[in-house]
Design an enzyme around this catalytic site. Structure first.
Site, mmCIF file in Angstrom:
data_model
loop_
_atom_site.group_PDB
_atom_site.id
_atom_site.type_symbol
_atom_site.label_atom_id
_atom_site.label_comp_id
_atom_site.label_asym_id
_atom_site.label_seq_id
_atom_site.Cartn_x
_atom_site.Cartn_y
_atom_site.Cartn_z
ATOM 1 N N PHE A 201 10.798 10.151 1.786
ATOM 2 C CA PHE A 201 9.888 10.477 1.020
ATOM 3 C C PHE A 201 9.245 9.230 0.585
ATOM 4 C CE2 PHE A 201 13.440 13.615 0.297
ATOM 5 C CZ PHE A 201 12.702 14.817 -0.003
ATOM 6 N N ASP A 202 7.969 9.128 0.226
ATOM 7 C CA ASP A 202 7.192 8.167 -0.327
ATOM 8 C C ASP A 202 7.679 8.237 -1.770
ATOM 9 O OD1 ASP A 202 5.548 6.120 -1.024
ATOM 10 O OD2 ASP A 202 3.872 7.450 -1.131
ATOM 11 N N GLY A 203 7.340 7.377 -2.516
ATOM 12 C CA GLY A 203 7.628 7.541 -3.975
ATOM 13 C C GLY A 203 6.566 7.876 -4.871
#
Length: 359
Positions: A201-203
């Site tokens: 996941f990106d944040g």
């Protein structure tokens, strides 16, 4: 639960009781094939036919020759299995996790449930079913809407994640509060784990809201660093995929409860462009405040994500910015774009000018 025996007497006329008895009877029929879990217990993943299978040829027939020729082609080729699409390895990995869960919890219905959610016509269903059976995929629930958008059914199916090739449908789902992403096939293939589901996941604007990204775009990095330090102990608001990470964590804890933490078949990664020392603490404290764990947190300080993802080899990588998606795809990572937040107005850091409106 004991089996319900068929009664010799005539129905009582109580429609509600008859419906409950019929459902109970169906639920207790004996079969060697794994049955899908009840939606209220499951982590439901809805995938479109074009993400599960590679339907580029079929799509071109639809666009060039129209619906009737498309349906006729699918019917004529219904005994030819479709080739795997971008979501195929992810779905196979979900099934691997289910097999492990069933070993540890034979009667539990806290499992992944894969639903085929497509606007295809029912005439195409036979080829889809044949392809699913060819690859021995456990997909029992279908939603085929005959040209209409299927997103209106996502809530009814209790969907935890929706994957599609259609960015408009994905945006519709996100607006309805459902985790969703637009899938892209990797340019080249990487060998993926067949024993562990790996999700990256990106944040900001993925797990978290885009509030910090707005600060970056409007005030620059120094303003952003000052803002994150000031609000280090204030949790970020949740983003569109927070609930999916939460669902993964729930299943991970079932393995931890059986002393299987080191052998858990689910592994999660945070891959963020943030700098660790300057803005990483708020991210980690936010996850802690949510009661969530991430297995690996990788802070890149603006460096490209593709090379690192090439080493992680996730079954799926979620990001809100297309230039990260493109970079990941080029190096063999199956990627999913989350069309959410201020990042959609920028390309490689530059504001996208909106086309002038016609007078």
């Amino acid at each position: 639960m004991s089996e319900i025996k068929a009664k010799d007497s005539a129905p009582t006329g109580d429609a509600g009781e008859e419906k409950d008895a019929a459902k109970a009877h169906f639920d207790n029929l004996k079969t060697n094939k794994p049955r899908p879990p009840k939606p209220q217990y499951a982590v439901t993943i809805a995938v479109s036919s074009r993400t599960l299978f590679n339907m580029v040829t079929e799509r071109k027939i639809y666009e060039d020759q129209g619906l009737e020729e498309y349906v006729a082609y699918q019917r004529d080729h219904e005994n030819e299995p479709l080739m795997p699409g971008p979501a195929f390895p992810f779905v196979k990995a979900l099934m691997t996790v289910n097999a492990r869960l069933r070993q540890l919890y034979p009667d539990s219905e806290e499992l992944f449930d894969i639903v085929l959610m497509t606007n295809n016509h029912a005439q195409v269903g036979v080829r889809l079913i044949n392809s699913i059976n060819h690859y021995d995929l456990t997909i029992e629930r279908f939603c085929m809407t005959g040209g209409e958008s299927p997103t209106g059914y996502l809530e009814a199916y209790m969907t935890n994640l929706y994957l599609s090739k259609d960015s408009e449908k994905v945006s519709e789902a996100i607006e309805e509060g459902i985790a969703a992403a637009t899938m892209f096939m990797a340019v080249k293939e990487n060998e993926l784990s067949d024993t562990q589901l790996r999700v990256a996941f990106d944040g900001d604007a993925v797990l978290f809201s885009d509030e910090s990204e707005i600060i970056v775009k409007e005030g620059g990095l120094d303003t952003f660093f000052e803002h994150e330090k000031k609000f280090e102990n204030t949790p970020l608001a949740q983003g569109p995929l927070k609930c999916f990470l939460e669902a993964l964590g729930k299943l991970q804890r079932k393995f931890y409860a059986k002393n299987e933490r080191l052998n858990c078949p689910i592994r999660t990664f945070l891959v963020t462009a943030r700098s660790a020392a300057s803005s990483g603490a708020r991210v980690l404290k936010t996850l802690r405040s949510w009661g969530l764990e991430i297995d690996e947190a990788l802070f890149l300080a603006g460096a490209p994500k593709g090379p690192l993802l090439q080493k992680i080899k996730p079954h799926i990588f979620f990001d809100d910015q297309m230039f990260h998606i493109e970079g990941a795809r080029e190096l063999g990572t199956i990627s999913a774009h989350v069309p959410y937040g201020i990042g959609q107005k920028y390309n490689k850091g530059k504001l996208i000018e909106s086309p002038a409106k016609k007078k």
